[in-house]
Motif scaffolding. Structure first.
Motif, PDB file in Angstrom:
ATOM      1  N   TYR A   1       0.868  -1.179   0.000  1.00 16.27           N
ATOM      2  CA  TYR A   1       0.000   0.000   0.000  1.00 16.27           C
ATOM      3  C   TYR A   1       0.907   1.232   0.000  1.00 16.27           C
ATOM      4  O   TYR A   1       1.676   1.447   0.940  1.00 16.27           O
ATOM      5  CB  TYR A   1      -0.884   0.028   1.243  1.00 16.27           C
ATOM      6  CG  TYR A   1      -1.869  -1.116   1.372  1.00 16.27           C
ATOM      7  CD1 TYR A   1      -3.243  -0.883   1.347  1.00 16.27           C
ATOM      8  CD2 TYR A   1      -1.435  -2.439   1.546  1.00 16.27           C
ATOM      9  CE1 TYR A   1      -4.152  -1.914   1.491  1.00 16.27           C
ATOM     10  CE2 TYR A   1      -2.336  -3.475   1.678  1.00 16.27           C
ATOM     11  CZ  TYR A   1      -3.697  -3.214   1.654  1.00 16.27           C
ATOM     12  OH  TYR A   1      -4.591  -4.257   1.786  1.00 16.27           O
ATOM     13  N   LEU A   2       0.807   2.052  -1.046  1.00 14.42           N
ATOM     14  CA  LEU A   2       1.774   3.115  -1.261  1.00 14.42           C
ATOM     15  C   LEU A   2       1.103   4.482  -1.298  1.00 14.42           C
ATOM     16  O   LEU A   2       0.072   4.664  -1.947  1.00 14.42           O
ATOM     17  CB  LEU A   2       2.494   2.870  -2.595  1.00 14.42           C
ATOM     18  CG  LEU A   2       3.443   3.967  -3.112  1.00 14.42           C
ATOM     19  CD1 LEU A   2       4.631   4.148  -2.169  1.00 14.42           C
ATOM     20  CD2 LEU A   2       3.920   3.638  -4.527  1.00 14.42           C
ATOM     21  N   LEU A   3       1.728   5.435  -0.606  1.00 17.31           N
ATOM     22  CA  LEU A   3       1.365   6.855  -0.677  1.00 17.31           C
ATOM     23  C   LEU A   3       2.578   7.583  -1.241  1.00 17.31           C
ATOM     24  O   LEU A   3       3.667   7.509  -0.683  1.00 17.31           O
ATOM     25  CB  LEU A   3       1.025   7.382   0.722  1.00 17.31           C
ATOM     26  CG  LEU A   3       0.700   8.870   0.856  1.00 17.31           C
ATOM     27  CD1 LEU A   3      -0.553   9.231   0.074  1.00 17.31           C
ATOM     28  CD2 LEU A   3       0.528   9.236   2.330  1.00 17.31           C
TER      29      LEU A   3
ATOM     30  N   PRO B   1       2.349   6.547 -15.959  1.00 12.28           N
ATOM     31  CA  PRO B   1       1.114   5.795 -15.720  1.00 12.28           C
ATOM     32  C   PRO B   1       1.103   5.061 -14.387  1.00 12.28           C
ATOM     33  O   PRO B   1       0.040   4.734 -13.869  1.00 12.28           O
ATOM     34  CB  PRO B   1       1.075   4.800 -16.892  1.00 12.28           C
ATOM     35  CG  PRO B   1       1.967   5.369 -17.930  1.00 12.28           C
ATOM     36  CD  PRO B   1       3.021   6.138 -17.202  1.00 12.28           C
ATOM     37  N   GLN B   2       2.306   4.795 -13.851  1.00 14.30           N
ATOM     38  CA  GLN B   2       2.418   4.109 -12.567  1.00 14.30           C
ATOM     39  C   GLN B   2       2.692   5.116 -11.442  1.00 14.30           C
ATOM     40  O   GLN B   2       3.187   4.738 -10.393  1.00 14.30           O
ATOM     41  CB  GLN B   2       3.549   3.074 -12.629  1.00 14.30           C
ATOM     42  CG  GLN B   2       3.535   2.033 -11.522  1.00 14.30           C
ATOM     43  CD  GLN B   2       4.621   0.997 -11.705  1.00 14.30           C
ATOM     44  OE1 GLN B   2       4.670   0.309 -12.724  1.00 14.30           O
ATOM     45  NE2 GLN B   2       5.501   0.874 -10.724  1.00 14.30           N
ATOM     46  N   GLY B   3       2.332   6.361 -11.653  1.00 14.83           N
ATOM     47  CA  GLY B   3       2.692   7.398 -10.697  1.00 14.83           C
ATOM     48  C   GLY B   3       1.538   7.943  -9.887  1.00 14.83           C
ATOM     49  O   GLY B   3       1.628   9.065  -9.372  1.00 14.83           O
ATOM     50  N   GLN B   4       0.446   7.194  -9.747  1.00 11.95           N
ATOM     51  CA  GLN B   4      -0.690   7.679  -8.981  1.00 11.95           C
ATOM     52  C   GLN B   4      -0.291   7.908  -7.517  1.00 11.95           C
ATOM     53  O   GLN B   4       0.546   7.191  -6.973  1.00 11.95           O
ATOM     54  CB  GLN B   4      -1.855   6.690  -9.052  1.00 11.95           C
ATOM     55  CG  GLN B   4      -2.400   6.457 -10.450  1.00 11.95           C
ATOM     56  CD  GLN B   4      -1.743   5.258 -11.113  1.00 11.95           C
ATOM     57  OE1 GLN B   4      -0.606   4.896 -10.792  1.00 11.95           O
ATOM     58  NE2 GLN B   4      -2.463   4.621 -12.028  1.00 11.95           N
ATOM     59  N   PRO B   5      -0.900   8.879  -6.844  1.00 13.95           N
ATOM     60  CA  PRO B   5      -0.510   9.197  -5.467  1.00 13.95           C
ATOM     61  C   PRO B   5      -0.869   8.114  -4.460  1.00 13.95           C
ATOM     62  O   PRO B   5      -0.232   8.004  -3.416  1.00 13.95           O
ATOM     63  CB  PRO B   5      -1.270  10.494  -5.171  1.00 13.95           C
ATOM     64  CG  PRO B   5      -2.435  10.475  -6.110  1.00 13.95           C
ATOM     65  CD  PRO B   5      -1.945   9.802  -7.353  1.00 13.95           C
ATOM     66  N   VAL B   6      -1.868   7.300  -4.742  1.00 14.60           N
ATOM     67  CA  VAL B   6      -2.248   6.175  -3.888  1.00 14.60           C
ATOM     68  C   VAL B   6      -2.235   4.926  -4.755  1.00 14.60           C
ATOM     69  O   VAL B   6      -2.840   4.911  -5.832  1.00 14.60           O
ATOM     70  CB  VAL B   6      -3.649   6.375  -3.272  1.00 14.60           C
ATOM     71  CG1 VAL B   6      -3.975   5.227  -2.315  1.00 14.60           C
ATOM     72  CG2 VAL B   6      -3.743   7.714  -2.551  1.00 14.60           C
TER      73      VAL B   6
END
Length: 339
Positions: free
Chosen positions: A37-39, A51-56
């Motif tokens: 789970y990444l923030l 494309p893989q850079g969403q904030p959550v």
């Protein structure tokens, strides 16, 4: 009581990654799951150019015993969770907006608060359990897990620069994980660890391993080691062994083998009390997973090599005692960045 999972990142931070993750080795040895789970960069909505850079983000990786690992990632805008009492400049996934806004829906615990939780869509991570449901690349992955442990460790703590913590080092997992129509279920389901890392940037060079040797009546042993580059050509090295209810901390160790292509690490540790360790951790050459991570300056990606079904052998030497050997053919994770 603090639990090592408390959130460090403020939602206004423009350059900061923070991640909570699990490594679940199935009890029958048939495979392992890596859930993450990444923030990332909440103050500017992640890395909009990637494309893989969403904030959550929520990640799921399956490491089968015989077969190539696969990773599925689903991203979410920052609005997918909100914190009660924080202000944020520009909460949209594009980072647009200039007025401070009060966020109201409690999908994320307060900064520094314990117990910790975060929730995005159908995904929730907490102190002693997590659940998830993502769809990516035509696959459906879901999970509902509980975990317990008796030991935790902190391998690195550099304040604002970053930290590496293990809130559940000798974790025992129960519950279910499903991949499409295939289900993995057990009480217990498996063994492993739960980690929590945070930093201003990823290191250019690191090696990390965690090994869990389950034992009877919940008295298992664990070993964890971390080495990474620091400024001026220096290295940080720390290792922690938990065995027979006692903690051994090694602030320095020597590495005789570090092979990022074959994924092999051999090291020796010693402490002031006379304890000495011989450690060898090896990935499965054909099944090493090489996954691109987004750089924290959003300038591109870099490769992370990981095997969450690695082999390990540890020999513990204590003064006046016969050596103790611990081995596993599936209970270790080994990760490397940089050659």
């Amino acid at each position: 009581m603090k639990t090592f999972n408390e959130r460090f990142s403020a939602l206004s931070m423009r350059r900061r990654y923070e991640v909570w993750f699990l490594r679940v080795g199935l009890g029958d040895g048939s495979g392992a799951w890596w859930l993450r789970y990444l923030l990332m960069h909440p103050g500017r909505g992640g890395c909009a150019s990637d494309p893989q850079g969403q904030p959550v983000q929520v990640w799921a990786t399956w490491f089968p015993r015989e077969g190539k690992p696969e990773t599925w990632i689903q991203g979410f805008p920052l609005e997918s969770f909100r914190s009660k009492n924080e202000h944020l400049n520009g909460v949209g996934s594009s980072g647009a907006g200039s007025n401070k806004q009060r966020l109201s829906n409690a999908g994320l615990s307060e900064r520094g608060a314990s117990p910790f939780f975060m929730e995005a869509g159908e995904n929730r991570f907490g102190e002693n359990g997590c659940r998830g449901r993502i769809e990516a690349a035509g696959q459906r992955i879901s999970w509902d897990l509980r975990y317990r442990s008796t030991f935790r460790a902190e391998l690195s703590s550099k304040g604002w620069i970053g930290f590496s913590r293990t809130p559940h080092s000798d974790a025992v997992f129960s519950g279910e994980i499903a991949l499409n129509d295939r289900s993995f279920r057990g009480e217990p389901l498996g063994y492993g660890m739960q980690g929590h890392n945070c930093g201003y940037r990823h290191r250019h060079f690191w090696t990390w391993t965690h090994v869990h040797f389950p034992g009877a009546r919940g008295r298992g042993s664990t070993f964890e080691a971390l080495a990474y580059e620091m400024p001026l050509g220096m290295m940080s090295r720390t290792a922690v062994l938990w065995h027979d209810g006692e903690k051994y901390t090694f602030r320095k160790f020597s590495e005789s083998v570090r092979d990022s292509r074959q994924l092999s690490w051999k090291l020796e540790c010693g402490d002031a009390r006379g304890a000495r360790l011989e450690v060898r951790v090896s990935g499965r050459e054909r099944f090493v997973h090489r996954l691109p991570y987004v750089k924290t300056n959003c300038s591109g990606r870099f490769e992370v090599a990981n095997d969450s079904l690695a082999l390990a052998r540890i020999v513990l030497h204590l003064p006046g005692r016969a050596p103790t050997e611990l081995t596993t053919d599936s209970g270790a994770v080994l990760e490397m960045v940089g050659s």
